[in-house]
Design an enzyme around this catalytic site. Structure first.
Site, short mmCIF file in Angstrom:
data_model
loop_
_atom_site.label_atom_id
_atom_site.label_comp_id
_atom_site.label_asym_id
_atom_site.label_seq_id
_atom_site.Cartn_x
_atom_site.Cartn_y
_atom_site.Cartn_z
N GLU A 57 0.88 -1.16 0.00
CA GLU A 57 0.00 0.00 0.00
C GLU A 57 0.92 1.22 0.00
O GLU A 57 1.80 1.33 0.86
CB GLU A 57 -0.87 -0.01 1.26
CG GLU A 57 -1.94 1.04 1.21
CD GLU A 57 -2.85 1.04 2.43
OE1 GLU A 57 -2.80 0.09 3.23
OE2 GLU A 57 -3.60 2.02 2.56
N ARG A 114 4.75 -12.95 9.77
CA ARG A 114 5.34 -11.64 9.55
C ARG A 114 6.65 -11.58 10.34
O ARG A 114 6.83 -12.26 11.34
CB ARG A 114 4.28 -10.63 9.94
CG ARG A 114 4.55 -9.50 10.81
CD ARG A 114 3.25 -8.74 11.19
NE ARG A 114 2.37 -8.39 10.10
CZ ARG A 114 2.41 -7.23 9.42
NH1 ARG A 114 3.29 -6.33 9.71
NH2 ARG A 114 1.57 -6.99 8.47
N LYS A 157 3.86 0.78 9.78
CA LYS A 157 4.05 2.01 9.00
C LYS A 157 3.43 3.22 9.70
O LYS A 157 3.95 4.31 9.62
CB LYS A 157 3.45 1.85 7.60
CG LYS A 157 4.36 1.08 6.67
CD LYS A 157 3.86 1.12 5.25
CE LYS A 157 2.82 0.07 5.01
NZ LYS A 157 2.39 -0.03 3.62
P1 ATP Z 1 1.53 -1.90 7.98
O1 ATP Z 1 0.56 -2.67 8.77
O2 ATP Z 1 2.75 -1.51 8.70
O3 ATP Z 1 0.92 -0.76 7.19
P2 ATP Z 1 1.17 -3.61 5.79
O4 ATP Z 1 1.18 -5.06 5.98
O5 ATP Z 1 -0.18 -2.99 5.69
O6 ATP Z 1 2.05 -2.93 6.90
P3 ATP Z 1 1.64 -3.43 3.02
O7 ATP Z 1 2.20 -2.30 2.27
O8 ATP Z 1 0.20 -3.73 2.86
O9 ATP Z 1 2.00 -3.19 4.55
O10 ATP Z 1 2.49 -4.74 2.80
C1 ATP Z 1 2.90 -5.25 1.54
C2 ATP Z 1 3.25 -6.69 1.71
O11 ATP Z 1 4.30 -6.85 2.65
C3 ATP Z 1 2.07 -7.48 2.22
O12 ATP Z 1 2.01 -8.70 1.50
C4 ATP Z 1 2.39 -7.71 3.66
O13 ATP Z 1 1.80 -8.88 4.12
C5 ATP Z 1 3.92 -7.76 3.66
N1 ATP Z 1 4.45 -7.37 4.95
C6 ATP Z 1 4.21 -6.23 5.63
N2 ATP Z 1 4.82 -6.23 6.82
C7 ATP Z 1 5.51 -7.40 6.90
C8 ATP Z 1 6.35 -8.00 7.89
N3 ATP Z 1 6.63 -7.40 9.04
N4 ATP Z 1 6.88 -9.22 7.62
C9 ATP Z 1 6.63 -9.83 6.45
N5 ATP Z 1 5.84 -9.32 5.48
C10 ATP Z 1 5.29 -8.13 5.70
MG MG Z 2 -1.63 -3.52 4.23
#
Ligand code: ATP
Ligand code: MG
Length: 551
Positions: A34, A258, A268
């Site tokens: 995102e 994760r 984030k």
């Molecule tokens: P946040 O909750 O911090 O906003 P997010 O998961 O919403 O993080 P995205 O930009 O949606 O962030 O993530 C893109 C991809 O990276 C998704 O497939 C997500 O599952 C993966 N991802 C995000 N954080 C992690 C993590 N800590 N470990 C492994 N994969 C991750």
């Molecule tokens: Mg997300």
């Protein structure tokens, strides 16, 4: 880089079975960020998994921005994400955006309405929440649940045309308000949001929800293995429901744990708060767990990939020791980085009493000891030098092999010197050591005499003053998911996470040819910071030399 022989992880098992069964000719994965922040180390794990699987099995990976929330998203993030992925060394097959599919998603929504599977709901968000029930108790049907297809179509088109304000109505799937999986209790498909979108501009004022978007986007792109983090496992049945109900290409979702790291966090939202409130200098502050932050600090893509390979892919949530990541950084830099001598703040002056005044002798030293015949640097040696205060001790214990009164030590790459006299100031602080050097101990003299200690040094006349930024953990709490509820995560920010010191560097450091962290011999790894100017070199401490981490 060497990849350890290891057994397949569960995703590789699944893919190999799918390929063996002839289910797919080749696989397609995707990375779906995102664009509401910068990528962090957790994303690196996801990137390594998605791109790694495609590379291993001859498939491809799409980069797809999950850009369905216009108010939080920005092109700044879109561009930064691409830069970070390229830096890691991955190349996506196609660059796509969920917003590319807004027309198709809208058409499918009308289709669901026509089939009696979606309706426009006028309840407020609070009413919807209250009527959703709990895990133990069923929800309550919305009073608007039984609108006619015609009315729903008309209202949904009016929503799209901008007739209603934000929050006035939503489109929901009509599934089952008593379903044991809460996700199926008439999930919201569209909400009204009069907001400018960084790609679609003002074309839309209704935006699809994550669950209604993600699976269909996967399906449109014929993603074979849609890999996401564990918290999405309860969404999977709904992911499948949309695909099956719409009768479109059957993508499948798989979940892995994760990545969490000690002494840092990777939400984030919180990282954005640290940036916006000025707790750090920006997303690329070298203390941040962001990819641009660790890049500025001197971590390498090779080290991050080594780390991801070592932690593997698990189905259980994991808190990894940040020491393991630092271990990987050291492994990589130890092999490749150039070496220089830098003496820390508050050095001790060494005067060689038997050195001919004004004489300069240049020594050649390898840039990297792993390649003794490789490129060299030139190191000037004179009669007045600086050494680290920690390398001299007046009342030294027996096992102390550095300099002591009357003792000998080798100045790295050059001669053995002997400490003849200790000069102190009025407060008793050592300010100068009068020493003699032994000309017969020139490294090229052919008669090697060894002493127990070798220390680094710089020539006072040639030393360059530099700024060293020393970093420590961003937070003081080991497991940042355990912040007590009466505290804020910011209460655990480490006030010592940045300390600025002066260093005295041998002149060759200023002409270092590589865009890679260098080793300050006997001290640690340091990376040139973009704040540097031609007159002022700023070096970020990447990591110390010694391993605190035991494999
Ligand atoms: P946040 O909750 O911090 O906003 P997010 O998961 O919403 O993080 P995205 O930009 O949606 O962030 O993530 C893109 C991809 O990276 C998704 O497939 C997500 O599952 C993966 N991802 C995000 N954080 C992690 C993590 N800590 N470990 C492994 N994969 C991750
Ligand atoms: Mg997300």
């Amino acid at each position: 880089m060497e990849v350890e022989n290891r057994t397949n992880n569960f995703l590789e098992e699944i893919i190999e079975a799918d390929l063996a069964a002839g289910k797919y000719d080749s696989i397609i994965t995707r990375f779906p960020p995102e664009p509401n922040g910068y990528l962090h180390l957790g994303h690196a794990k996801s990137l390594c998994i998605n791109f790694g699987l495609a590379l291993k099995y001859g498939g491809k990976t799409n980069l797809r921005y999950d850009d369905t929330n216009p108010t939080k998203e920005d092109v700044e993030y879109v561009d930064a994400i691409k830069e970070d992925i390229k830096w890691l060394g991955f190349q996506w097959a196609e660059e796509r955006y969920a917003s590319d599919y807004f027309d198709q998603l809208y058409e499918w929504a009308e289709q669901l309405i026509e089939r009696g599977l979606a309706y426009v709901d006028d309840q407020t968000l609070e009413e919807m929440r209250a009527n959703r029930g709990t895990v133990e108790t069923p929800g309550t049907d919305s009073p608007w649940r039984n609108r006619s297809v015609e009315e729903n179509l008309r209202l949904f088109r009016e929503m799209k045309a901008g007739k209603y304000p934000d929050g006035a109505k939503v489109l929901r799937a009509k599934i089952d308000m008593a379903h044991p999986n809460m996700m199926f209790r008439d999930p919201i498909l569209y909400r009204i949001k009069h907001a400018h979108h960084h790609r679609t501009g003002d074309k839309w004022c209704i935006y699809p929800m994550y669950d209604y978007t993600h699976g269909q986007c996967d399906s449109i792109e014929h993603i074979t293995h849609s890999i996401c983090t564990l918290e999405f496992d309860i969404h999977r049945p709904l992911y499948d429901w949309f695909i099956e109900t719409l009768g479109i290409y059957p993508s499948h979702q798989y979940e892995f744990a994760r990545l969490n790291l000690t002494y840092t966090l990777m939400s984030k939202r919180k990282l954005l708060e640290l940036v916006e409130k000025g707790y750090v200098s920006g997303w690329d502050d070298p203390r941040m767990p962001t990819l641009c932050g660790v890049r500025r600090r001197g971590y390498t893509p090779e080290a991050l990939k080594m780390f991801c390979e070592k932690i593997g892919v698990s189905k259980r949530d994991q808190l990894m020791d940040i020491g393991l990541l630092e271990y990987c950084v050291r492994q990589d830099l130890n092999e490749r980085s150039n070496r220089y001598m830098v003496v820390s703040d508050d050095p001790i002056k060494v005067t060689l009493t038997n050195w001919e005044p004004g004489r300069v002798e240049w020594f050649e030293a390898p840039l990297n000891p792993a390649a003794p015949d490789g490129p060299k640097r030139r190191v000037p040696f004179t009669g007045e030098l600086l050494i680290d205060r920690a390398d001299f001790m007046e009342d030294a214990p027996k096992k102390y092999f550095r300099l002591r009164p009357g003792g000998e030590v080798r100045l790295k790459y050059t001669y053995i010197i002997k400490c003849e006299e200790v000069i102190k100031d009025a407060s008793g602080k050592v300010v100068e050591l009068k020493c003699t050097y032994d000309p017969s101990t020139h490294p090229a003299s052919g008669q090697w005499r060894s002493v127990k200690g070798t220390i680094h040094w710089v020539s006072t006349a040639f030393a360059k003053e530099i700024e060293c930024r020393l970093y420590d953990r961003l937070f003081t709490l080991e497991d940042m998911s355990q912040v007590p509820c009466d505290k804020d995560y910011k209460d655990f920010l480490n006030p010592e996470s940045l300390v600025v010191r002066t260093g005295w560097a041998e002149p060759a450091l200023l002409d270092d040819p590589a865009d890679l962290a260098v080793q300050f011999e006997r001290v640690g790894y340091f990376k040139k910071d973009p704040d540097s100017t031609p007159d002022h070199l700023v070096m970020n401490k990447t990591t110390q030399l010694k391993d605190s981490f035991k494999l």
